[in-house]
Design a protein around this motif. Structure first.
Motif, PDB file in Angstrom:
ATOM      1  N   GLU A  15       0.859  -1.177   0.000  1.00  0.00           N
ATOM      2  CA  GLU A  15       0.000   0.000   0.000  1.00  0.00           C
ATOM      3  C   GLU A  15       0.896   1.228   0.000  1.00  0.00           C
ATOM      4  O   GLU A  15       2.012   1.168   0.478  1.00  0.00           O
ATOM      5  N   ILE A  28      -3.124   1.253  -3.424  1.00  0.00           N
ATOM      6  CA  ILE A  28      -2.192   0.142  -3.659  1.00  0.00           C
ATOM      7  C   ILE A  28      -1.163   0.604  -4.681  1.00  0.00           C
ATOM      8  O   ILE A  28      -1.444   1.453  -5.521  1.00  0.00           O
ATOM      9  N   LEU A  69      -6.445  -5.616   1.994  1.00  0.00           N
ATOM     10  CA  LEU A  69      -5.830  -4.291   2.065  1.00  0.00           C
ATOM     11  C   LEU A  69      -5.478  -4.033   3.523  1.00  0.00           C
ATOM     12  O   LEU A  69      -6.288  -4.303   4.410  1.00  0.00           O
TER      13      LEU A  69
END
Length: 127
Positions: A15, A28, A69
């Motif tokens: 990220e 990202i 994530l």
């Protein structure tokens, strides 16, 4: 070679974080979207959600895999890129622009020092 902007911070999980006052915008990396392939779905947290550094806050689904994530910092979700619901391909075409994911109001600015700079992230992606 992956595009690694010098002005961003990075996580080991691919990220990026752009500091914007008391907040960080998160997305990202180009390396991540290239590895994932064509992104078809993104699941993001709701406004006001609390996140902790290193914890999962959503998922990105590509034709190849589903990836979690991870939050680069702890804090509160103050913006969510709802355009990605309709246009998840923005993560592929513009990962550092229209493909941003969320904005987090940082609860501990000291956590930013735990993130990688561009040179360290580039080294990570070459290993």
């Amino acid at each position: 070679m992956a595009n690694i902007p010098q002005d961003l911070k990075y996580t080991q999980e691919h990220e990026w974080a752009r500091v914007a006052g008391k907040s960080v915008v998160v997305g990202i990396t180009d390396h991540a979207q290239t590895t994932l392939g064509d992104i078809v779905y993104v699941e993001l947290p709701k406004l006001g959600a609390q996140v902790s550094a290193g914890d999962s806050f959503g998922t990105v689904e590509s034709v190849k895999a589903v990836s979690e994530l991870f939050a680069p910092v702890s804090g509160t979700i103050v913006k969510v890129n709802t355009d990605l619901t309709e246009e998840p391909e923005n993560l592929n075409t513009d990962p550092y622009g229209d493909g941003w994911l969320v904005e987090i109001e940082v609860s501990d600015a000291g956590q930013l020092s735990n993130l990688l700079d561009a040179a360290a992230y580039e080294k990570l992606t070459k290993e």
